[in-house]
Scaffold this active site. Structure first.
Site, PDB file in Angstrom:
ATOM      1  N   HIS A 154       5.529   6.223  -1.211  1.00  0.00           N
ATOM      2  CA  HIS A 154       6.031   4.999  -1.445  1.00  0.00           C
ATOM      3  C   HIS A 154       5.531   3.875  -0.901  1.00  0.00           C
ATOM      4  O   HIS A 154       4.693   3.927  -0.198  1.00  0.00           O
ATOM      5  CB  HIS A 154       7.532   5.054  -0.909  1.00  0.00           C
ATOM      6  CG  HIS A 154       7.712   5.021   0.781  1.00  0.00           C
ATOM      7  ND1 HIS A 154       7.254   5.995   1.665  1.00  0.00           N
ATOM      8  CD2 HIS A 154       7.680   3.948   1.467  1.00  0.00           C
ATOM      9  CE1 HIS A 154       7.300   5.496   2.896  1.00  0.00           C
ATOM     10  NE2 HIS A 154       7.375   4.065   2.847  1.00  0.00           N
ATOM     11  N   HIS A 211       0.889  -1.033  -0.127  1.00  0.00           N
ATOM     12  CA  HIS A 211       0.068   0.004  -0.170  1.00  0.00           C
ATOM     13  C   HIS A 211       1.123   1.279   0.003  1.00  0.00           C
ATOM     14  O   HIS A 211       2.203   1.007   0.248  1.00  0.00           O
ATOM     15  CB  HIS A 211      -0.830   0.114   1.261  1.00  0.00           C
ATOM     16  CG  HIS A 211      -0.226   0.187   2.507  1.00  0.00           C
ATOM     17  ND1 HIS A 211       0.435  -0.751   2.982  1.00  0.00           N
ATOM     18  CD2 HIS A 211       0.182   1.378   3.218  1.00  0.00           C
ATOM     19  CE1 HIS A 211       1.037  -0.197   4.225  1.00  0.00           C
ATOM     20  NE2 HIS A 211       1.005   0.860   4.145  1.00  0.00           N
TER      21      HIS A 211
END
Length: 177
Positions: free
Chosen positions: A125, A43
């Protein structure tokens, strides 16, 4: 003492992108490079909230539900390693403005609600490996995944039977403007 949950707002990767990223990771990083993050846990965190009471969770969910922002396309075309935190990550060379705005709004709401927010700037990220060894070569540019982002979610992080699991608790749709 009221029960609290470890929560964060995030963008989920579509299942097909998860599969492609896991395959790419297996091709480019040997098993000794670090501890891989499970496919289901991939995620992009928008705002980490920490340990949150049920009351504060309801308030944050109400604030998240008021966000009116168009969706955007996310391109994953960058990778790197943070030596201090021992993380190998996948990200975007030029994060879309919509992603940065969404993260800023959620982080600001969390901060105003008394949730700790890192003083570090937001660096979008996806964590690929944890406990990464010191000298892991990062694949050269040339990889790229893209997908439309039309929603974000509130997740609970739980450590159960030696494994971390991320469970979505609520989702919000971005507008289609």
């Amino acid at each position: 003492m009221p029960e609290s949950k470890r929560l964060f707002f995030a963008i989920e990767l579509p299942a097909d992108i998860q599969t492609q990223v896991i395959h790419w990771r297996a091709q480019h990083f040997p098993p000794e490079a670090g501890r891989p993050v499970a496919a289901a846990n991939l995620h992009l965190t928008l705002a980490f909230l920490g340990e949150i009471s049920a009351e504060k969770q309801r308030a944050l969910e109400g604030l998240a539900g008021r966000i009116r922002q168009p969706g955007f396309t996310l391109h994953l075309d960058d990778a790197g390693q943070w030596l201090r935190s021992r993380v190998i990550w996948l990200g975007s060379r030029q994060p879309p403005r919509g992603l940065l705005q969404l993260a800023d709004m959620l982080r600001a709401q969390a901060s105003r609600s008394g949730c700790y927010q890192s003083p570090q700037p937001f660096h979008p990220h996806i964590t690929l490996l944890r406990d990464a060894s010191r000298a892991v070569p990062i694949p050269p540019p040339g990889f790229r995944w893209s997908f439309p982002v039309s929603e974000f979610a509130l997740y609970e992080s739980q450590f159960i039977q030696g494994r971390t699991r991320y469970t979505p608790l609520n989702r919000w749709t971005l507008t289609t403007e």
